[in-house]
Enzyme design. Structure first.
Site, PDB file in Angstrom:
ATOM      1  N   LYS A 167       0.859  -1.191   0.000  1.00  0.00           N
ATOM      2  CA  LYS A 167       0.000   0.000   0.000  1.00  0.00           C
ATOM      3  C   LYS A 167       0.893   1.238   0.000  1.00  0.00           C
ATOM      4  CE  LYS A 167      -4.218   1.330   2.463  1.00  0.00           C
ATOM      5  NZ  LYS A 167      -4.916   1.168   3.760  1.00  0.00           N
ATOM      6  N   VAL A 168       0.707   2.062  -1.029  1.00  0.00           N
ATOM      7  CA  VAL A 168       1.621   3.184  -1.286  1.00  0.00           C
ATOM      8  C   VAL A 168       0.810   4.479  -1.352  1.00  0.00           C
ATOM      9  CG1 VAL A 168       3.315   4.080  -2.938  1.00  0.00           C
ATOM     10  CG2 VAL A 168       3.053   1.602  -2.669  1.00  0.00           C
TER      11      VAL A 168
END
Ligand code: E4P
Length: 218
Positions: free
Chosen positions: A87-88
């Site tokens: 998750k960025v």
């Protein structure tokens, strides 16, 4: 539409998984802290525990904000389990990192998305999932569901493969509205999922059926 649970609480993850309708899990640093999970090693161990409960994608968020460190951290997270999705955050270095992960077979979830423009960037970088935050938009009097609708329209125009993962979904009505406008996934607390069971006519009807059965068998 896939159902993800938005928590790091293992009991709630187990309870949702036991319903048989859970497709995955999302977490973020705040959700980890809420469960008292702190320190890198403990957090990594916790992701492994989550992956051992649910057979589906598990989003694990990076806390780095520069390209080189997002890549290093993301690779470490992805190596924990095949179901980990990195998750960025929706920032310039995040988009560059998502492109790198996409090219290297690592699944991603682009988070903290609040506009259609951001959604286009993430799709062009090849993000596996896009997380527009419905509830946080509602909090500032913008219609979060409208954004999901707009992104669905844009993604369909260009056949973008990125899945729209409606996040910050806070209640059962949000889930229904997300389904109406074509979100691919919703992630929400357990209470929003179990809230879908509730209807007073179901309770009343069941009580009547059981009472009538009991009359004939007493
Ligand atoms: C999930 O990916 C998000 O981090 C989460 O849904 C945010 O929810 P909140 O706005 O209720 O904190």
């Amino acid at each position: 539409m896939k159902f993800f649970i938005d928590t790091a609480n293992l009991e709630q993850i187990k309870e949702a998984n036991d319903l048989g309708i859970l497709d995955g899990v999302t977490t973020n640093p705040s959700l980890m802290a809420k469960e008292g999970i702190t320190g890198t090693e403990n957090i990594l161990e916790h992701y492994k525990k989550i992956c051992s409960i649910v057979d589906g994608d598990v989003s694990a968020e990076v806390i780095s904000t520069d390209y080189a460190n997002i890549i290093e951290e993301g690779k470490k997270l992805a190596a924990l389990h095949p179901n980990i999705v990195v998750k960025v955050p929706m920032i310039k270095d995040g988009i560059k990192a998502i492109k790198y992960f996409t090219d290297n077979g690592i699944k991603t979830n682009c988070t903290l998305v609040f506009s259609a423009g951001q959604a286009i960037l993430a799709a062009k970088a090849g993000a596996t999932y896009l997380s527009p935050f419905v509830g946080r938009l509602d909090d500032i009097s913008f219609d979060g569901i409208d954004l999901i609708h707009q992104i669905r329209h844009i993604y369909d125009n260009y056949n973008y493969k990125t899945e729209i993962l409606a996040a910050s979904v806070r209640n059962s009505l949000h889930i229904i509205k997300c389904a109406e406008v074509g979100a691919d996934v919703v992630t929400c607390p357990l209470s929003s999922i179990t809230g879908l069971f509730n209807h007073p006519l179901t309770d009343k009807g069941l009580a009547q059926f059981l009472a009538d059965y009991a009359k004939g068998n007493s």
